[in-house]
Design a protein around this motif. Structure first.
Motif, PDB file in Angstrom:
ATOM      1  N   ASN A 120     -64.839  37.527 -83.610  1.00 12.77           N
ATOM      2  CA  ASN A 120     -64.342  37.060 -84.739  1.00 12.77           C
ATOM      3  C   ASN A 120     -64.806  35.749 -85.644  1.00 12.77           C
ATOM      4  O   ASN A 120     -65.012  35.644 -86.796  1.00 12.77           O
ATOM      5  CB  ASN A 120     -62.826  36.587 -84.722  1.00 12.77           C
ATOM      6  CG  ASN A 120     -61.783  37.834 -84.202  1.00 12.77           C
ATOM      7  OD1 ASN A 120     -62.136  38.908 -84.594  1.00 12.77           O
ATOM      8  ND2 ASN A 120     -60.779  37.800 -83.231  1.00 12.77           N
ATOM      9  N   LEU A 121     -65.282  34.817 -84.867  1.00 13.81           N
ATOM     10  CA  LEU A 121     -66.003  33.842 -85.323  1.00 13.81           C
ATOM     11  C   LEU A 121     -67.215  33.915 -85.907  1.00 13.81           C
ATOM     12  O   LEU A 121     -67.471  33.545 -86.876  1.00 13.81           O
ATOM     13  CB  LEU A 121     -66.150  32.553 -84.027  1.00 13.81           C
ATOM     14  CG  LEU A 121     -66.579  31.234 -84.417  1.00 13.81           C
ATOM     15  CD1 LEU A 121     -65.887  30.620 -85.214  1.00 13.81           C
ATOM     16  CD2 LEU A 121     -66.839  30.563 -83.274  1.00 13.81           C
ATOM     17  N   PHE A 154     -67.885  37.068 -87.310  1.00 14.34           N
ATOM     18  CA  PHE A 154     -67.772  37.635 -88.408  1.00 14.34           C
ATOM     19  C   PHE A 154     -67.338  36.541 -89.644  1.00 14.34           C
ATOM     20  O   PHE A 154     -67.939  36.700 -90.918  1.00 14.34           O
ATOM     21  CB  PHE A 154     -66.482  38.347 -88.268  1.00 14.34           C
ATOM     22  CG  PHE A 154     -66.125  39.183 -89.399  1.00 14.34           C
ATOM     23  CD1 PHE A 154     -66.874  40.243 -89.686  1.00 14.34           C
ATOM     24  CD2 PHE A 154     -65.024  38.982 -90.396  1.00 14.34           C
ATOM     25  CE1 PHE A 154     -66.497  41.139 -91.064  1.00 14.34           C
ATOM     26  CE2 PHE A 154     -64.933  39.559 -91.393  1.00 14.34           C
ATOM     27  CZ  PHE A 154     -65.468  40.935 -91.957  1.00 14.34           C
ATOM     28  N   MET A 155     -66.642  35.387 -89.373  1.00 19.11           N
ATOM     29  CA  MET A 155     -66.485  34.294 -90.446  1.00 19.11           C
ATOM     30  C   MET A 155     -67.984  33.890 -90.732  1.00 19.11           C
ATOM     31  O   MET A 155     -68.079  33.412 -92.121  1.00 19.11           O
ATOM     32  CB  MET A 155     -65.563  33.411 -89.967  1.00 19.11           C
ATOM     33  CG  MET A 155     -64.176  33.534 -89.696  1.00 19.11           C
ATOM     34  SD  MET A 155     -63.104  32.180 -89.199  1.00 19.11           S
ATOM     35  CE  MET A 155     -61.702  33.153 -88.619  1.00 19.11           C
TER      36      MET A 155
END
Lengths: 185, 221
Positions: free
Chosen positions: B188-189, B191-192
Motif C-alpha cells: 500500500n505504501l 503504491f502511494m
C-alpha cells in the motif's frame, strides 16, 4: 529609549504569535497526515490487523479524517467560492479529487459500520443487504487506495517541504551545529 | 542561487523517491506482494462473499457466529474445500480474468495439487455439483493469499488452523496481527509512492499543455 523599545516589541508581538500559530498548525497537519497515512496503509489490510483492530482502527481513522478536513476547512471554503473563476488550475483538480475521496471515504466508513461484527452494533441486516454492503466496502476501499495515492501525489510538494522542515529538520540542525571540523595541524 | 539550490534539492528528492520505488518494488515483487489494485478489485468482485465475509482460503476463518453454518459440512476433507469454494462465484468471466492475469495456470495448479496428493477429479466433481469450478481455487491461489501447499493441506484435511502461527478460527481479539502479511501493508505504501512518481512525471507534459491552452486565452483578454 526604553519606551521606544517597548513600543517596537508591542508592534512585533502580534505578528510573531500569528506566524507561530501558523507554524504550529502546519506542524499539526504534518503529524496528523503522517498518522493518517500510517493508519490507512495498515487499515487497508484486514487480514494483517484482524477484524477487531480493523474495525477499531477504521473508526479512529474516520475521526482523524474529519479532523484533517477541519484543519483544511479554510482552503475548502475558498476553493468552493471561487471554483469556476479559474477552472484550469491545479487546485480545482485537487478539489474534485478531494470531493471524490470524501464521498468514497464516507461509503467505506458507513458500509464498514453497517457490516461491523466487533463494534457491538450487531445490526440485523438481511443477508442480501449485508453482501451488498460488503461489496461496496471492498470495492470502495480499493478505490480509496487509488484516490489517496493520487491525493498524496498531488500534495507531494507540500509533503516534501514540510517533512523536510518538521520531520527531518533535526538532521539539518545537527549538521549545522556540528560542522565538519577543519583538520588541525 | 537559492532557486537553483531549491531546484537541485527537489530533483535530488525526486531521484531518491524513484530509487525507493524501484528498490521496494523489486523487493515486493520478489516476495510476491506486488499486485495491481485493479486486478485484486476485479477478483474481489468476481468472488462473492459468503456469510463469513470476504475472507478467502488461507485468510481468517469465519467469525464465531458464522462458523456454525460451515460445521454442517459432511466430511472433514470437504470442509476446507467448501470454505475455499464458498468464497467463489460461478461467474466464469471474472475467474477467467483472474486466471489469465494470475501467475499460475489451471494446468499447473491441478498438477501441483495432484502431486500433493489431492484427488483433483473428485474435487472438481464436488465443486461442479456446487456450481463452482477449480478456476475459483486458482483465483484464490493467484491472489497470493494462500499457497498451493497450504491449499493442498487443507484439501487433504490437515488443519492449518492448529499451527501456532495461524490465529484461531474466528478470532476477534484486538492484537491478532499476522506479521507474515506485512508485505500487503508495504505494498500500500509502495503504491502511494509509485503513484506519486507517476503523477510527477505526467504533470510535466500536462502542465505544459495546460499552459499552452491558457496562453491564447490570456492573450485574447
Amino acid at each position: 529609549m526604553a519606551a521606544i523599545q517597548s513600543l517596537r516589541k508591542q508592534a512585533v508581538t502580534p505578528e510573531r504569535t500569528i506566524s507561530k500559530r501558523k507554524i504550529n498548525k502546519t506542524r499539526l497537519n504534518v503529524y496528523l497526515d503522517l498518522l493518517l497515512t500510517g493508519m490507512f496503509i495498515i487499515e487497508m489490510e484486514e487480514h494483517f490487523t484482524g477484524l477487531a483492530l480493523h474495525e477499531l482502527l477504521g473508526l479512529t481513522f474516520a475521526v482523524a479524517f474529519v479532523l484533517h478536513i477541519i484543519l483544511h476547512w479554510d482552503s475548502v471554503v475558498s476553493v468552493t467560492r471561487t471554483f469556476f473563476r479559474k477552472l484550469l488550475h491545479e487546485s480545482r483538480l485537487n478539489y474534485v479529487l478531494n470531493a471524490a475521496l470524501f464521498i468514497d471515504m464516507m461509503l467505506v466508513t458507513i458500509s464498514g459500520i453497517l457490516i461491523s461484527r466487533t463494534l457491538g452494533l450487531q445490526l440485523a441486516l438481511s443477508q442480501d443487504v449485508q453482501r451488498t454492503m460488503q461489496t461496496i466496502h471492498m470495492v470502495s476501499a480499493e478505490l480509496v487506495l487509488i484516490i489517496v495515492a493520487l491525493h498524496v501525489a498531488m500534495h507531494w510538494k507540500w509533503i516534501q517541504t514540510n517533512a523536510a522542515k518538521y520531520l527531518f529538520g533535526w538532521l539539518r540542525k545537527s549538521s549545522t551545529a556540528n560542522p565538519v571540523a577543519p583538520a588541525s595541524h | 542561487m537559492t532557486a537553483l539550490k531549491k531546484t537541485r534539492r527537489t530533483r535530488r528528492a525526486f531521484y531518491i523517491l524513484v530509487a525507493v520505488v524501484i528498490i521496494s518494488g523489486l523487493a515486493l515483487w520478489s516476495h510476491g506482494d506486488l499486485r495491481s489494485p485493479v486486478q485484486s478489485t476485479a477478483m474481489l468482485i468476481g468472488l462473492s462473499s459468503s456469510d463469513a465475509g470476504f475472507a478467502m482460503a488461507g485468510e481468517r476463518g469465519a467469525p464465531p457466529d458464522m462458523a456454525a453454518s460451515s460445521e454442517t459440512s459432511s466430511s472433514v476433507a470437504a470442509a476446507p474445500e467448501a470454505e475455499a469454494a464458498n468464497t467463489a462465484t460461478t461467474d466464469t468471466t471474472a475467474t477467467t480474468t483472474a486466471m489469465t492475469t494470475g501467475t499460475m495456470t489451471l494446468e499447473t495448479l491441478t498438477a501441483e495439487l495432484a502431486a500433493a496428493g489431492v484427488d483433483v477429479e473428485t474435487l472438481s466433481t464436488t465443486m461442479a455439483a456446487e456450481g463452482r469450478s477449480l478456476e475459483n481455487l486458482l483465483s484464490v491461489v493467484n491472489s497470493g493469499r494462500v499457497t498451493v501447499a497450504e491449499l493442498a493441506a487443507r484439501l487433504n484435511g490437515e488443519s492449518t488452523e492448529s499451527s501456532p502461527q495461524q490465529p484461531a478460527e474466528g478470532s476477534t481479539s484486538l492484537l491478532d496481527i499476522r506479521w507474515e502479511e506485512i508485505g500487503s501493508v508495504a505494498y500500500n505504501l509502495w503504491f502511494m509512492l509509485a503513484a506519486t512518481v507517476t503523477v510527477i512525471v505526467v504533470a510535466r507534459p500536462v502542465g505544459w499543455l495546460v499552459n499552452r491552452v491558457k496562453r491564447p486565452q490570456t492573450a485574447a483578454t
